[in-house]
Design a protein around this motif. Structure first.
Motif, PDB file in Angstrom:
ATOM      1  N   GLY A  71      12.053   8.967  -5.728  1.00 55.43           N
ATOM      2  CA  GLY A  71      12.320   7.930  -5.702  1.00 55.43           C
ATOM      3  C   GLY A  71      11.836   6.680  -4.033  1.00 55.43           C
ATOM      4  N   LYS A  72      12.225   5.758  -3.940  1.00 53.33           N
ATOM      5  CA  LYS A  72      11.839   4.971  -2.584  1.00 53.33           C
ATOM      6  C   LYS A  72      12.016   6.466  -1.499  1.00 53.33           C
ATOM      7  CE  LYS A  72      11.934   0.923  -0.299  1.00 53.33           C
ATOM      8  NZ  LYS A  72      11.538   1.149   0.719  1.00 53.33           N
ATOM      9  N   GLU A  73      13.423   6.314  -1.387  1.00 55.43           N
ATOM     10  CA  GLU A  73      13.955   7.408  -0.527  1.00 55.43           C
ATOM     11  C   GLU A  73      12.545   8.548   0.199  1.00 55.43           C
ATOM     12  OE1 GLU A  73      16.584  10.409   1.110  1.00 55.43           O
ATOM     13  OE2 GLU A  73      17.464   8.384   0.471  1.00 55.43           O
TER      14      GLU A  73
ATOM     15  N   TYR B 120       9.516   8.382  -0.982  1.00 61.26           N
ATOM     16  CA  TYR B 120       7.940   8.348  -0.856  1.00 61.26           C
ATOM     17  C   TYR B 120       7.932   7.845   0.190  1.00 61.26           C
ATOM     18  CZ  TYR B 120       8.301   8.855  -6.218  1.00 61.26           C
ATOM     19  OH  TYR B 120       8.164   8.855  -7.352  1.00 61.26           O
ATOM     20  N   GLU B 121       9.104   7.410   1.406  1.00 64.53           N
ATOM     21  CA  GLU B 121       9.089   6.817   2.551  1.00 64.53           C
ATOM     22  C   GLU B 121       9.614   8.098   3.338  1.00 64.53           C
ATOM     23  OE1 GLU B 121      12.813   4.835   3.349  1.00 64.53           O
ATOM     24  OE2 GLU B 121      11.901   2.733   2.249  1.00 64.53           O
TER      25      GLU B 121
ATOM     26  N   ALA C 122       4.580   1.307  -1.392  1.00 62.23           N
ATOM     27  CA  ALA C 122       6.192   1.528  -1.947  1.00 62.23           C
ATOM     28  C   ALA C 122       7.224   1.802  -0.782  1.00 62.23           C
ATOM     29  CB  ALA C 122       6.571   2.694  -2.430  1.00 62.23           C
ATOM     30  N   SER C 123       6.415   1.924   0.062  1.00 57.24           N
ATOM     31  CA  SER C 123       7.618   2.845   1.089  1.00 57.24           C
ATOM     32  C   SER C 123       7.856   1.343   2.428  1.00 57.24           C
ATOM     33  CB  SER C 123       7.121   3.647   2.578  1.00 57.24           C
ATOM     34  OG  SER C 123       6.788   4.874   1.479  1.00 57.24           O
TER      35      SER C 123
ATOM     36  N   ASN D 194       8.362  -2.281  -0.310  1.00 60.52           N
ATOM     37  CA  ASN D 194       9.669  -1.943  -1.743  1.00 60.52           C
ATOM     38  C   ASN D 194       9.094  -2.139  -3.240  1.00 60.52           C
ATOM     39  OD1 ASN D 194      11.462  -1.044  -2.899  1.00 60.52           O
ATOM     40  ND2 ASN D 194      12.768  -2.724  -2.599  1.00 60.52           N
ATOM     41  N   ASN D 195       7.409  -2.130  -3.137  1.00 53.77           N
ATOM     42  CA  ASN D 195       6.701  -2.180  -4.165  1.00 53.77           C
ATOM     43  C   ASN D 195       7.283  -1.731  -5.286  1.00 53.77           C
ATOM     44  OD1 ASN D 195       4.399  -3.268  -6.192  1.00 53.77           O
ATOM     45  ND2 ASN D 195       3.104  -3.922  -4.449  1.00 53.77           N
ATOM     46  N   GLN D 196       7.769  -2.014  -6.082  1.00 53.28           N
ATOM     47  CA  GLN D 196       8.089  -1.874  -7.898  1.00 53.28           C
ATOM     48  C   GLN D 196       7.159  -1.370  -8.507  1.00 53.28           C
ATOM     49  OE1 GLN D 196      12.093  -0.766  -7.710  1.00 53.28           O
ATOM     50  NE2 GLN D 196      11.082  -1.308  -5.313  1.00 53.28           N
TER      51      GLN D 196
ATOM     52  N   VAL E 253       6.115   2.246  -6.943  1.00 57.73           N
ATOM     53  CA  VAL E 253       7.559   3.114  -7.318  1.00 57.73           C
ATOM     54  C   VAL E 253       7.028   3.055  -8.323  1.00 57.73           C
ATOM     55  CG1 VAL E 253       9.993   3.410  -7.389  1.00 57.73           C
ATOM     56  CG2 VAL E 253       8.802   1.643  -5.606  1.00 57.73           C
TER      57      VAL E 253
ATOM     58  N   ASP F 219       6.596   6.731 -10.491  1.00 55.25           N
ATOM     59  CA  ASP F 219       7.608   7.960 -10.867  1.00 55.25           C
ATOM     60  C   ASP F 219       7.211   8.752 -12.055  1.00 55.25           C
ATOM     61  OD1 ASP F 219      10.043   7.246  -8.943  1.00 55.25           O
ATOM     62  OD2 ASP F 219      10.364   5.693 -10.336  1.00 55.25           O
TER      63      ASP F 219
END
Length: 124
Positions: free
Chosen positions: A33-35, A37-38, A66-67, A70-72, A75, A79
């Motif tokens: 998830g985003k965390e 990927y960051e 994504a980081s 926050n491009n869904q 993400v 995923d």
């Protein structure tokens, strides 16, 4: 992304996590998830952004977008990449990113134009 001096030997996907096994018998669990990927962005791409010749440029761009934004869609694409059915490619990607060094590659692209085109500068 831990145990940088150890070789990645296997990956297991359990629910929404990726468990990475290293040759020192240690494991690392990353929640997809985003965390995560960051963390990948900060670890691998802040100092060395995607380069024109990178083989995983699309994944790198997805990690960045994504980081930062926050491009869904990015993400969702990530995923979809980090799944058990894609295990071998995920291993290859992680190994590539862990050892990626663009020092020599940058030298190829930062040559003066006359060197790129094998032309000598003519003095007048």
């Amino acid at each position: 992304m831990d145990y940088i001096n150890n070789e990645l030997v296997d990956i297991t996907f359990i629910d929404n996590t990726m468990v990475i096994a290293y040759n020192n018998n240690e494991t690392e669990t990353l929640t997809l998830g985003k965390e995560t990927y960051e963390k990948m962005y900060k670890e691998w791409l802040v100092e060395q952004p995607p380069f024109i010749s990178d083989i995983y440029k699309n994944n790198m761009n997805n990690i960045i977008l994504a980081s930062i934004h926050n491009n869904q869609k990015c993400v969702a694409d990530l995923d979809g990449f980090f799944v058990a059915e894609n295990k071998e490619e995920v291993i290859n990607f992680l190994k590539y990113m862990r050892t990626r060094d663009l020092t020599q590659e940058k030298l190829k692209w930062n040559k003066p134009l006359y060197e790129l085109y094998n032309k000598a500068i003519v003095e007048e």
